[in-house]
Scaffold this motif. Structure first.
Motif, PDB file in Angstrom:
ATOM      1  N   ALA A 126     -16.556 -18.526 -53.952  1.00 31.10           N
ATOM      2  CA  ALA A 126     -15.371 -18.374 -54.790  1.00 31.10           C
ATOM      3  C   ALA A 126     -14.602 -17.117 -54.387  1.00 31.10           C
ATOM      4  O   ALA A 126     -13.367 -17.121 -54.303  1.00 31.10           O
ATOM      5  N   ALA A 127     -15.340 -16.066 -54.100  1.00 34.68           N
ATOM      6  CA  ALA A 127     -14.699 -14.803 -53.759  1.00 34.68           C
ATOM      7  C   ALA A 127     -13.895 -14.926 -52.471  1.00 34.68           C
ATOM      8  O   ALA A 127     -12.731 -14.526 -52.390  1.00 34.68           O
ATOM      9  N   ILE A 128     -14.505 -15.567 -51.450  1.00 31.46           N
ATOM     10  CA  ILE A 128     -13.780 -15.751 -50.180  1.00 31.46           C
ATOM     11  C   ILE A 128     -12.527 -16.585 -50.416  1.00 31.46           C
ATOM     12  O   ILE A 128     -11.435 -16.263 -49.960  1.00 31.46           O
ATOM     13  N   MET A 129     -12.694 -17.657 -51.195  1.00 33.19           N
ATOM     14  CA  MET A 129     -11.594 -18.595 -51.382  1.00 33.19           C
ATOM     15  C   MET A 129     -10.461 -17.997 -52.199  1.00 33.19           C
ATOM     16  O   MET A 129      -9.303 -18.319 -51.997  1.00 33.19           O
ATOM     17  N   LYS A 130     -10.827 -17.126 -53.158  1.00 34.59           N
ATOM     18  CA  LYS A 130      -9.773 -16.521 -53.974  1.00 34.59           C
ATOM     19  C   LYS A 130      -8.790 -15.754 -53.091  1.00 34.59           C
ATOM     20  O   LYS A 130      -7.580 -15.794 -53.306  1.00 34.59           O
TER      21      LYS A 130
END
Ligand code: FAD
Ligand code: FAD
Lengths: 371, 375, 257
Positions: free
Chosen positions: B98-102
């Motif tokens: 999620a962090a990468i995608m955000k």
């Protein structure tokens, strides 16, 4: 029984009927004779919708056009002798087989509108029952409702071949193929397209070699031709067909004009020998006019225009209309004829017609059969 | 002015699209293929037109333009290309993904791509087959699907309808080069000349120019795919897992000891108009080898079971594989070749060739027109 | 062989392109497609149009020109054209289907709701069609207008129809319901391997993966192309050779590597 008519017209096809109408409407006393029991000439067996101009009733089915023309002529007091064959002619007299007897018709003007006859071709077995002209087949099926068999072959891809093939399909008869010796379809593409949609092949550079069968046609042998129209015998194959309909063109039906001593010219594009005539449709013989396919194989619309022209010209000579009126009408007729004789199918006929008119003026050698 | 002929080598989706847009620009395209058309990678793939998967940058820009062209094509082409704007979900397994995608989401928005972060609860409302154990999903309504086989056929049909020429079973053996200029091709059926030549031969593209000193690196990257039986519409969106994106753009983030990552498995799933699921795929470097492997197909199944246990009873009926034409920098090679005037490249689309086919065709046709070859 | 109206009686693809109204016009609703490209002396279509959408002019051998923006697709021209060369194509009928209204002059007439075989300009079976409407126009002198719905991708291909035959009903690929006729058509259009047929028709793409139809397809290809049946290789076989549920396929990691 020897009344004198103002005009006698031989042939109740579109040409003859239009001539009768033009004469009748100007007050002339007219008789029209045709050997068929139905009016309309070629039209009466045509169940397809005619192409042509809407001025010439195109879009209607052929037999209805014939009927409509006859009705207008009758309203104008034109006398009709149907089932009556003209078998002889001298001067202003016609010999007619009418009601089982020969009758004479005398007329000041004679208009010959006898149309054309089908060309036959010969090949091995071409005399077998079942080999017939496409027009004859049409009469048989459309008029007499007699089927030639389950599956037939058509030879020739001109409009007649294409149209007759389509009518056979409508009658529930299979068409094995339409074969054509040349390397493109001769008739109108739209007529060929109807056949193709129904799955009928149109085979170019193909000819019939033979028809065979015990007592009547059972098979037809076909083969391809090379680019130079040379037969390729190794390509031969057989089709099982019950009839072969030949649509190899038409020839003007002009015996009566020969007998009457008309000068003739020859034009392959117009169907062979035709009586020389001028733009008024007058032949080299006094008081003797022609119109329609006899003056060159064309179409119903041109036949109607020529018929009108002949009718008006005769009416003018008879004093039923003024020269001015004739010239006015003539101008309009030739405007329409010119457009009908244009385009890739028509322009050659225009050129040939002009040659005939010029020949009529005496600039070329005449062809005359010694009586 | 007579129309100029342009030869296009390769009748996959790319070559077909180039031919189509050339035709639209007024050229006479001549499209040749060594076999029948569309039999290679363009029929051994999925049909997703996903925006979310494209690296923000030139690729995303191209993809967005391509999508607009797909909308037009699906209206214009009479052949149904099965283009459906279903919307797409990027599935997030954990916080780290999620962090990468955000971060990516923020960049995507600067390109005008609207995306929305969903909790797993929200995501399952959209797509009930998803596992409760997932972290969440990113939704975009811009994602779509298409049937690549139908696209290729539809484009070809239209090219032919407008007078273009397509020649199947015509293998290009060499280019025709005169005074350094490319002026045609030599094929098993003879020579052909044209004003320009477009090389859209997929994974074979570079072999044709190698002998002229131009040999861009195009490496076949195999992808295996599962096909299931058909069933009523259930999987409503096009879905990809975030680790698919990682596999695509950040291979370094993956654990190379795990089988999944050795095979480069990242899930891409779509239900086609015909009801079958296409579930992909692996990313393997095995040369020109179109086998499917037990390990490969099992690994794909395992991963999808983790994401969508709701599909467990659906029967797999087939697997197949295709070879993505991968370039070194991951970007397609589009445009004129300096070393070989007259030659244009349209190749190297790797895993995005379906999505990028329309824009590729358009760009190539524009470039050819700009060189003034049509004059 | 050369193609084109004068060679085989069917419009070639280029000729077809020349008679089609613009794609945008098709999207707007029914429009006439006038497949009349020769300079023959004929003009009833011009008069038939209540909206003056067809122009021939004084020169009767001119080819009819359609002013597509004026055409409302009423079909009066199609009913009256003596050459039966005008068709009304309605691409707006539905997302997947178009309606073709065509002149028809054969008995028996079809009935509304009948399923028929849509055929091409050369009479080849293309796809099944449903008869939507059978209409008689008084001005048509007996020509019947039949409207059929066809898959949109064939709206420029299908130009007539015929009753279904055995081969049209005979399903070769049961899973995808592909008929013998559809397969033959694909082969005639160049598909000469089992894979080509599959890509063209979907035959063999279904649940049984061609188990029941593969041989039959090979036989048809051989028959159509004249190849011997041994030359037609089976398509590439792929795992799994039996349907297997996803869960079972996803057996534990490591077992097979
Ligand atoms: C199959 C076919 C389809 C056609 N389709 C079209 C079409 O769609 N559109 C078009 O414009 N044209 C068409 N035509 C051509 C058209 O029919 C002819 O050009 C036209 O009928 C010629 O008219 P006509 O009056 O000169 O001759 P005809 O129509 O042939 O009439 C001549 C008449 O003279 C009669 N006759 C001949 N000799 C004698 C005699 N000795 N005694 C008594 N009567 C005699 C005949 O019985 C006949 O009735 C078609 C022709 C055919 C064969
Ligand atoms: C498993 C998998 C899944 C994929 N999923 C997607 C997806 O969901 N979305 C997406 O956008 N993309 C996807 N792709 C990528 C996409 O399939 C490719 O990028 C695309 O198909 C490439 O098209 P192409 O026309 O360049 O190549 P090809 O389709 O391979 O076409 C090249 C053509 O050139 C011909 N050719 C080669 N050499 C010669 C020669 N010498 N002479 C004549 N002809 C020749 C070949 O026969 C072939 O037909 C996927 C790929 C794979 C493998």
């Amino acid at each position: 029984m020897s009344e004198l008519y103002d005009a006698a017209i031989i042939g109740a096809g579109p040409a003859g009927l239009r001539a009768a109408i033009e004469l009748g409407k100007r007050g002339a006393r007219v008789i029209i004779v045709d050997e068929n029991p139905y009016p309309g000439g070629q039209l009466f067996k045509q169940i397809h919708k005619f192409f042509g101009s809407s001025v010439h009733l195109a879009g209607q089915r052929g037999f209805l056009i014939g009927q409509e023309l006859m009705d207008s002529a009758k309203c104008l007091g034109v006398e009709f002798w149907l089932s009556s064959a003209v078998w002889g002619i001298t001067d202003h007299t016609l010999a007619v087989l009418h009601e089982k007897n020969t009758h004479e018709i005398h007329a000041k003007k004679i208009i010959l509108a006898t149309g054309a006859t089908e060309n036959a071709i010969s090949f091995s077995g071409s005399t077998l029952p079942g080999v017939l002209g496409a027009g004859a087949l049409q009469t048989m099926v459309n008029l007499h409702r007699v089927s030639p068999g389950r599956r037939i072959l058509i030879v020739g891809s001109g409009n007649v071949g294409l149209i007759v093939a389509y009518q056979m399909l409508q009658a529930g008869i299979q068409v094995a193929a339409v074969v054509e010796a040349s390397d493109s379809i001769r008739g109108y593409g739209v007529h060929a397209a109807k056949l193709r949609r129904a799955g009928v092949p149109v085979l170019l550079r193909t000819t019939i070699l033979a028809a065979a069968g015990r007592n009547r046609v059972e098979t037809a042998t076909l083969a391809h031709l090379d680019e130079r129209q040379k037969l390729l015998p190794e390509t031969a194959w057989q089709e099982n067909v019950a009839a072969v309909a030949v649509a190899a063109g038409l020839t003007p039906l002009a015996e009566l004009a020969w007998i009457r001593g008309c000068a003739f010219g020859n034009s392959a594009a117009l169907g062979g020998f035709i009586p020389l005539h001028d733009a008024d449709m007058k032949t080299s013989v006094e008081d003797f006019f022609i119109a329609g396919d006899i003056a060159g194989i064309e179409e119903a619309s041109t036949a109607m225009e020529e018929g009108s022209m002949a009718g008006i010209a005769a009416a003018q000579e008879l004093g039923f209309c003024s020269t001015e009126e004739k010239d006015r009408e003539k101008k309009l007729i030739y405007q329409r004829l010119e457009t009908l004789r244009s385009g890739s199918f028509g322009h050659i006929r225009q050129t040939e017609k002009i040659k005939i008119f010029t020949k009529m003026k005496g600039e070329f050698d005449e062809v005359r059969i010694d009586l | 002015m007579t129309k100029k002929e342009v030869i296009v080598i390769g009748g996959g989706i790319i070559g077909s699209s180039v031919a189509y847009f050339l035709k639209e620009k007024g050229y006479w395209p001549i499209l040749v293929d060594k076999d029948n058309f569309g039999k290679e990678t363009s029929s051994a793939c999925e049909g997703t037109v996903i925006m979310q998967s494209k690296q923000p940058g030139p690729k995303l820009e191209l993809a967005l333009k391509s999508r607009t062209l797909y909308q037009e094509l699906s209206r214009k082409l009479v052949y149904d290309i099965e283009y459906r704007e279903k919307g797409g979900l990027v599935l997030l397994e954990n916080e780290q993904q999620a962090a990468i995608m955000k971060k990516t989401m923020l960049e995507q928005e600067t390109f005008g791509l609207q995306v929305k972060l969903l909790t797993i609860h929200e995501a399952r409302k959209l797509e009930p087959v998803l596992s409760k154990n997932l972290w969440g999903a990113i939704y975009s309504d811009a994602d779509a699907q298409v049937n690549p086989i139908a696209v290729t056929r539809a484009l070809l049909q239209d090219v032919v309808k407008d007078g273009g020429t397509i020649l199947p079973h015509t293998k290009v053996e060499d280019l025709l080069v005169e005074q350094g200029n490319v002026c045609g091709i030599k094929t098993n059926r003879g020579e052909m000349r044209a004003a320009a030549v477009v090389n859209a031969a997929g994974i074979w593209s570079s072999s044709l120019t190698a002998r002229y000193g131009y040999e861009p690196k195009i490496i076949p990257r195999r992808g295996q795919i599962l096909v299931t039986e058909a069933f009523p519409p259930t999987v409503r969106h096009i879905m990809i897992c975030a680790c698919y994106l990682a596999a695509k753009h950040h291979p370094e983030l993956l654990d190379p000891t795990k089988l999944q990552h050795k095979l480069g498995v990242g899930t891409v799933i779509e239900q086609t108009v015909h009801g079958q699921l296409l579930i992909g795929s692996t990313r393997e470097f095995v040369g020109i080898n179109k086998e499917t492997t037990l390990a490969g197909i099992q690994e794909i199944a395992r991963h999808v079971m983790k994401l969508m246990p709701g599909l467990k009873n659906i029967n797999v009926i087939r697997s197949f594989s295709g070879l993505r034409p991968k370039t070194e920098n991951g970007l397609p090679i589009l445009g004129p070749v300096k070393e070989l005037p007259g030659l244009f490249m349209a190749t190297g689309h790797e895993g995005d060739g379906i999505a990028l086919a329309p824009i590729t065709g358009k760009i190539l046709a524009d470039q050819i027109a700009e060189t003034g070859i049509l004059s | 062989m050369k193609c084109g109206l004068i060679y085989d009686g069917c419009l070639s693809q280029a000729e077809t392109a020349s008679v089609l109204p613009a794609a945008e016009r098709f999207a707007k609703g029914p429009v006439a497609v006038i497949e009349c490209i020769q300079d023959i002396p004929c003009n009833p279509c011009e008069k038939s149009c209540p909206h003056q959408a067809i122009i021939i002019g004084d020169n009767i051998t001119a080819v009819p020109r359609l002013q597509a923006d004026r055409c409302v697709g009423c079909g009066l021209c199609a009913a009256q054209c003596p050459g039966l060369a005008i068709f009304i194509v309605d691409a707006s009928y539905s997302a997947t289907e178009a309606v073709i209204t065509l002149p028809y002059e054969y008995y028996p007439l079809p009935k509304e709701g009948d399923i028929v075989m849509g055929v091409s300009r050369s009479g080849a079976a293309v796809a099944k069609a449903r008869v939507l409407k059978v209409r008689r126009e008084t001005a048509a002198y007996g020509t019947i207008l039949v409207s059929i719905t066809v898959p949109k991708k064939f709206m420029h291909t299908i130009r007539s129809f015929r009753a279904l035959r055995e081969a049209d009903k005979r399903i070769v690929c049961r899973c995808e319901e592909i008929t013998e006729t559809e397969i033959r058509l694909a082969v005639r259009q160049g598909a000469n391997t089992v894979k080509d047929v599959k890509l063209a028709t979907r035959a063999g793409m279904g649940a049984c993966q061609g188990t029941s139809c593969r041989r039959e397809i090979s036989r048809i290809i051989a028959e159509e192309t004249g190849a011997s049946p041994e030359e037609i290789l089976p398509p590439r076989f792929r795992m799994p050779v039996r349907p297997i549920p996803l869960a079972q396929l996803a057996a534990e990691e490591g077992k097979n590597d």
